[in-house]
Design a protein around this motif. Structure first.
Motif, short mmCIF file in Angstrom:
data_model
loop_
_atom_site.label_atom_id
_atom_site.label_comp_id
_atom_site.label_asym_id
_atom_site.label_seq_id
_atom_site.Cartn_x
_atom_site.Cartn_y
_atom_site.Cartn_z
N SER A 15 0.79 -1.75 -0.42
CA SER A 15 -0.02 0.17 0.33
C SER A 15 0.86 1.01 0.11
N GLY A 16 1.83 1.45 0.95
CA GLY A 16 3.00 1.73 0.91
C GLY A 16 2.58 3.26 1.37
N CYS A 17 1.75 4.20 0.75
CA CYS A 17 1.69 6.11 1.31
C CYS A 17 0.86 5.89 1.86
N VAL A 18 1.08 7.08 3.10
CA VAL A 18 -0.23 7.92 3.71
C VAL A 18 -1.12 7.95 3.09
N SER A 19 -1.67 7.98 1.69
CA SER A 19 -2.89 8.06 1.01
C SER A 19 -3.90 6.86 1.59
N ARG A 20 -2.96 5.81 1.71
CA ARG A 20 -3.76 4.63 1.80
C ARG A 20 -3.84 3.81 3.52
N SER A 21 -4.10 5.38 4.52
CA SER A 21 -3.88 4.82 5.54
C SER A 21 -5.07 3.22 5.88
N GLY A 22 -5.49 2.78 6.42
CA GLY A 22 -5.71 1.70 6.93
C GLY A 22 -6.30 0.70 6.00
N VAL A 23 -5.45 1.11 4.85
CA VAL A 23 -6.16 0.27 3.34
C VAL A 23 -5.98 -1.31 3.87
N ALA A 24 -4.03 -1.94 4.65
CA ALA A 24 -3.54 -3.02 4.53
C ALA A 24 -4.53 -3.52 6.21
N GLU A 25 -5.25 -3.13 6.88
CA GLU A 25 -6.06 -3.80 8.31
C GLU A 25 -7.41 -3.76 7.53
N PHE A 26 -8.09 -3.15 6.60
CA PHE A 26 -8.85 -3.51 6.21
C PHE A 26 -8.88 -4.65 5.17
N VAL A 27 -7.80 -4.79 4.40
CA VAL A 27 -7.84 -6.26 3.66
C VAL A 27 -7.82 -7.26 4.53
N THR A 28 -7.20 -7.30 5.80
CA THR A 28 -6.99 -8.55 6.20
C THR A 28 -7.95 -8.69 7.16
N TYR A 29 -8.52 -7.19 7.58
CA TYR A 29 -9.91 -7.70 8.36
C TYR A 29 -10.65 -8.34 7.17
N LYS A 30 -11.27 -8.05 6.00
CA LYS A 30 -11.93 -8.74 5.00
C LYS A 30 -11.63 -10.15 5.36
N THR A 31 -10.29 -10.62 5.38
CA THR A 31 -10.12 -12.03 5.21
C THR A 31 -10.38 -12.69 6.20
N VAL A 32 -10.61 -12.31 7.84
CA VAL A 32 -10.61 -12.69 9.02
C VAL A 32 -12.72 -12.67 8.58
N PHE A 33 -13.26 -11.62 8.50
CA PHE A 33 -14.46 -11.78 8.74
C PHE A 33 -14.83 -12.40 7.60
N ASP A 34 -14.37 -13.02 6.67
CA ASP A 34 -15.02 -14.15 6.28
C ASP A 34 -14.88 -15.19 6.30
N GLU A 35 -13.54 -15.66 7.28
CA GLU A 35 -14.18 -17.01 8.35
C GLU A 35 -15.21 -16.86 9.89
N SER A 36 -15.56 -15.29 9.78
CA SER A 36 -16.40 -14.97 10.95
C SER A 36 -17.75 -15.27 10.01
N THR A 37 -17.94 -14.95 9.17
CA THR A 37 -19.41 -14.56 8.26
C THR A 37 -19.56 -16.79 8.44
N ALA A 38 -18.62 -17.07 8.23
CA ALA A 38 -18.70 -18.65 7.21
C ALA A 38 -19.53 -19.53 8.20
N VAL A 39 -18.80 -19.02 10.11
CA VAL A 39 -19.21 -19.91 11.39
C VAL A 39 -20.96 -19.08 11.75
N SER A 40 -20.63 -17.90 11.31
CA SER A 40 -22.45 -17.33 11.72
C SER A 40 -23.06 -18.13 10.85
N THR A 41 -22.47 -18.41 9.69
CA THR A 41 -24.06 -18.98 8.34
C THR A 41 -24.39 -20.53 8.46
N ALA A 42 -23.01 -21.08 9.49
CA ALA A 42 -23.05 -21.96 10.05
C ALA A 42 -24.66 -22.27 11.46
N LEU A 43 -24.37 -21.56 12.09
CA LEU A 43 -25.74 -21.05 13.05
C LEU A 43 -26.87 -20.43 12.82
#
Length: 284
Positions: A15-43
């Motif tokens: 991501s590099g520059c300051v203009s991409r602040s928060g992008v790294a966190e959001f990309v990783t959050y999206k990945t983990v949220f998909d796992e959360s969605t999978a178990v919520s779907t099973a529930l």
């Protein structure tokens, strides 16, 4: 844990520059949220099955007969083509949040409006259907209204060059609404618990009256309580992870200090594993 830290650092470097602040966190959050969605779907799958069975039982008033009346409004309790109301609300809410994450991730990583147009209109359609679906639950329905307003704004944004600024602005502007939607889902946990334990409680009462041992049933009841409790913590940690994303966006001067986001995401992923484990126990 190493995988999350590694992905955060890799995306941050890319991501590099300051203009991409928060992008790294959001990309990783999206990945983990998909796992959360999978178990919520099973529930939700279990919620749907139990809610359907309860609905049929209540509509036949416990009778062993076939029932003489057909009510159109009861169709979801009998058809396998749709969820009963409570499960439907939760499944649609998860779908809307998931689609929102896809769109925000697209903006965060530089995709333009043309590339995201299909996702935007899909989200609009899902949000609209969900509002219609939950007219009997004003609290949930009210949470979707901001999404429709957001989509009207998205329709005016077509330049890929502006996507990172859009990501920052929209993630912050709609943060409270996203959190509100997750909180609404979380606060419905007592009703989820009631539906999931309905038959266990009935069997405990019947067994006690008949003088049968009910120890295993009580253990199963406790397992469901632990499962739903873990799911409540999962929703809270989804919120914590989103808060970490917004904090990173609002504090670009922190640069590569990802410790807060990393901790939140590791806790979220750990809770996903706990919910998955307790789902297996309940179903064993």
């Amino acid at each position: 844990m190493r995988a999350i830290i590694g992905l955060l650092l890799f995306v941050f470097v890319v991501s590099g520059c300051v203009s991409r602040s928060g992008v790294a966190e959001f990309v990783t959050y999206k990945t983990v949220f998909d796992e959360s969605t999978a178990v919520s779907t099973a529930l939700i799958d279990q919620l749907s099955a139990s809610e359907r069975r309860i609905g049929q039982y209540q509509r036949l008033r416990g009778s062993k007969g076939a029932g003489k009346v057909f009510n159109v409004s009861d169709a979801a309790y009998y058809s396998r083509e749709a969820d009963p109301p409570l499960a439907a609300h939760y499944r649609k809410a998860l779908d809307v949040i998931g689609r929102y994450n896809v769109i925000m991730l697209g903006y965060a990583t530089g995709r333009g409006f043309d590339e995201l147009e299909a996702e935007i209109f899909a989200l609009s359609a899902e949000a609209s259907k969900t509002v219609d679906l939950v007219t009997g639950s004003t609290q949930i329905a009210a949470q979707f209204a901001p999404y429709l307003g957001m989509l009207r704004e998205f329709a005016d944004l077509g330049l890929a060059a502006r996507s990172r600024q859009v990501f920052r602005d929209k993630a912050v502007a709609y943060h409270a609404d996203i959190v509100g939607l997750i909180e609404t889902m979380r606060d419905g946990a007592p009703e989820i618990f009631e539906v999931l334990t309905f038959w266990i409680e009935k069997d405990i009462v019947d067994g006690t009256v008949a003088g049968r041992g009910v120890g295993e049933l009580r253990d199963k009841h406790l397992q469901v309580r632990v499962l739903v409790s873990d799911w409540v913590i999962l929703m809270n940690r989804n919120i914590d992870a989103l808060n970490a994303v917004v904090f990173a966006i609002e504090n670009p001067s922190l640069g590569s200090d990802l410790s807060g986001a990393t901790t939140s995401l590791i806790e979220l992923q750990t809770t996903v594993k706990a919910v998955r484990t307790h789902l297996a126990e309940v179903n064993s």
